[in-house]
Scaffold this active site. Structure first.
Site, mmCIF file in Angstrom:
data_model
loop_
_atom_site.group_PDB
_atom_site.id
_atom_site.type_symbol
_atom_site.label_atom_id
_atom_site.label_comp_id
_atom_site.label_asym_id
_atom_site.label_seq_id
_atom_site.Cartn_x
_atom_site.Cartn_y
_atom_site.Cartn_z
ATOM 1 N N ASN A 10 -27.994 71.815 3.524
ATOM 2 C CA ASN A 10 -27.646 72.521 2.700
ATOM 3 C C ASN A 10 -27.595 73.523 3.136
ATOM 4 O OD1 ASN A 10 -27.883 74.826 0.905
ATOM 5 N ND2 ASN A 10 -29.038 73.259 -0.898
ATOM 6 N N GLU A 37 -34.108 59.780 0.252
ATOM 7 C CA GLU A 37 -35.188 61.274 -0.703
ATOM 8 C C GLU A 37 -36.278 59.920 -1.377
ATOM 9 O OE1 GLU A 37 -33.947 64.791 -2.646
ATOM 10 O OE2 GLU A 37 -33.747 65.628 0.143
ATOM 11 N N ASP A 66 -38.047 70.672 0.044
ATOM 12 C CA ASP A 66 -36.839 70.123 -1.324
ATOM 13 C C ASP A 66 -37.810 71.141 -3.053
ATOM 14 O OD1 ASP A 66 -36.633 67.604 -2.246
ATOM 15 O OD2 ASP A 66 -37.491 68.047 -3.871
ATOM 16 N N ASP A 144 -28.088 79.830 -9.168
ATOM 17 C CA ASP A 144 -27.547 79.987 -8.870
ATOM 18 C C ASP A 144 -27.068 81.610 -10.662
ATOM 19 O OD1 ASP A 144 -29.607 80.655 -6.695
ATOM 20 O OD2 ASP A 144 -28.096 81.101 -5.492
ATOM 21 N N LYS A 163 -32.274 88.048 -4.359
ATOM 22 C CA LYS A 163 -33.369 86.278 -4.846
ATOM 23 C C LYS A 163 -33.723 86.806 -3.210
ATOM 24 C CE LYS A 163 -31.415 82.209 -4.126
ATOM 25 N NZ LYS A 163 -30.971 81.395 -3.964
ATOM 26 N N HIS A 168 -37.716 81.895 -4.361
ATOM 27 C CA HIS A 168 -38.985 80.120 -4.356
ATOM 28 C C HIS A 168 -39.229 80.091 -2.989
ATOM 29 C CE1 HIS A 168 -35.080 79.435 -5.591
ATOM 30 N NE2 HIS A 168 -35.534 78.367 -5.226
ATOM 31 N N ARG A 169 -38.072 80.583 -2.687
ATOM 32 C CA ARG A 169 -37.464 80.153 -1.302
ATOM 33 C C ARG A 169 -38.202 80.991 -0.162
ATOM 34 N NH1 ARG A 169 -32.825 78.213 -1.940
ATOM 35 N NH2 ARG A 169 -33.550 75.713 -2.100
HETATM 36 P P1 ITT Z 1 -31.759 68.733 1.786
HETATM 37 O O1 ITT Z 1 -32.159 67.773 1.251
HETATM 38 O O2 ITT Z 1 -30.788 67.924 2.698
HETATM 39 O O3 ITT Z 1 -32.067 69.781 2.731
HETATM 40 P P2 ITT Z 1 -29.861 69.792 -0.796
HETATM 41 O O4 ITT Z 1 -29.402 70.791 -1.277
HETATM 42 O O5 ITT Z 1 -29.869 68.289 -1.592
HETATM 43 O O6 ITT Z 1 -29.801 69.007 0.695
HETATM 44 P P3 ITT Z 1 -32.724 69.545 -2.376
HETATM 45 O O7 ITT Z 1 -32.491 67.753 -2.474
HETATM 46 O O8 ITT Z 1 -33.865 70.035 -2.060
HETATM 47 O O9 ITT Z 1 -31.367 69.988 -1.709
HETATM 48 O O10 ITT Z 1 -31.901 69.756 -3.836
HETATM 49 C C1 ITT Z 1 -32.166 70.964 -4.302
HETATM 50 C C2 ITT Z 1 -31.667 71.266 -5.615
HETATM 51 O O11 ITT Z 1 -32.319 72.437 -6.513
HETATM 52 C C3 ITT Z 1 -30.104 71.831 -4.762
HETATM 53 O O12 ITT Z 1 -28.735 71.299 -4.519
HETATM 54 C C4 ITT Z 1 -29.807 73.211 -6.125
HETATM 55 O O13 ITT Z 1 -28.898 71.719 -7.135
HETATM 56 C C5 ITT Z 1 -31.515 73.661 -6.457
HETATM 57 N N1 ITT Z 1 -31.418 74.375 -6.017
HETATM 58 C C6 ITT Z 1 -33.180 74.841 -5.122
HETATM 59 N N2 ITT Z 1 -33.148 75.553 -5.305
HETATM 60 C C7 ITT Z 1 -31.898 76.370 -5.509
HETATM 61 C C8 ITT Z 1 -31.267 77.679 -5.279
HETATM 62 O O14 ITT Z 1 -31.936 78.754 -4.119
HETATM 63 N N3 ITT Z 1 -30.164 78.685 -6.337
HETATM 64 C C9 ITT Z 1 -29.831 77.120 -6.455
HETATM 65 N N4 ITT Z 1 -30.297 76.300 -7.187
HETATM 66 C C10 ITT Z 1 -31.333 76.051 -6.205
#
Ligand code: ITT
Length: 189
Positions: A10, A37, A66, A144, A163, A168-169
């Site tokens: 991502n 995962e 995650d 978002d 943001k 959270h990040r």
């Molecule tokens: P990786 O596992 O490869 O890191 P991913 O996008 O699949 O990438 P996750 O499995 O952790 O990552 O899924 C996180 C999901 O949660 C993401 O795809 C969004 O749908 C949601 N999400 C998490 N943080 C977010 C944010 O800051 N803004 C919007 N949506 C978010």
């Protein structure tokens, strides 16, 4: 600058993390890979397991993250299943699920797992907010457009600066950075 791999498919996550870590002079290198995962309710459980898999393949100090959106009225759904839920129903689908729901409370959670192959450390960040009535804003990614954090009337997609300061990040990566600088002192000093 200290370098560390961040394994994620991502691009948005990577850029947000990079911008937090540069204030600590920690340089992250993007390993654009995704690993299978496990299924679990907690982001931290998923992150811990993925970090182990990532280390087995990359053989370097690595972090994975995650994250997910936990909606109170939906008992925490989509939570750790957010990436999958977003692919299936998107933010419009989430609004549809909450159509007649007065309780709009939600929380974004980010869990980072760092591993050096011997031990794994977890760092969490959270931000509370509300799911809006409709999509608003053009920036950011995924949910978002429907998430307005406590303390702001704008969604994350309308106000990326907010943001970047409060997410959270941001919180999980700040915790990680502070810990990692100490870790380096101990292991390299
Ligand atoms: P990786 O596992 O490869 O890191 P991913 O996008 O699949 O990438 P996750 O499995 O952790 O990552 O899924 C996180 C999901 O949660 C993401 O795809 C969004 O749908 C949601 N999400 C998490 N943080 C977010 C944010 O800051 N803004 C919007 N949506 C978010």
């Amino acid at each position: 600058m200290k370098r560390i791999l961040f394994a994620t498919s991502n691009e948005h996550k990577f850029r947000e993390a990079e911008s937090v870590l540069k204030a600590y002079s920690i340089k992250i290198v993007h390993a654009n890979v995704s690993f299978p995962e496990i299924r679990a309710d907690e982001c931290s459980t998923v992150a811990r397991s993925t970090a182990t898999t990532a280390f087995e393949q990359l053989r370097e100090h690595v972090i994975v993250e995650d994250s997910g959106l936990f909606v109170e009225a939906l008992n925490g759904f989509p939570g750790a299943y957010s990436a999958w839920a977003y692919k299936k129903i998107g933010s419009k689908g989430l609004l549809e699920l909450l159509k007649n729901e007065g309780n709009r409370k939600a929380e974004f959670v980010s869990a980072i797992a760092f591993t050096d192959g011997k031990k794994t450390e977890i760092f969490e960040g959270r931000i509370e907010g509300e799911i809006t009535q409709k999509e608003r804003g053009k920036n950011g990614f995924a949910f978002d457009v429907v998430f307005a954090p406590v303390g702001s009337v704008k969604t994350f997609a309308e106000d990326t600066e907010y943001k970047q300061k409060k997410s959270h990040r941001r919180k999980s990566f700040e915790k990680f950075a502070e810990w990692y600088l100490n870790y380096l002192k101990k292991h390299e000093g």
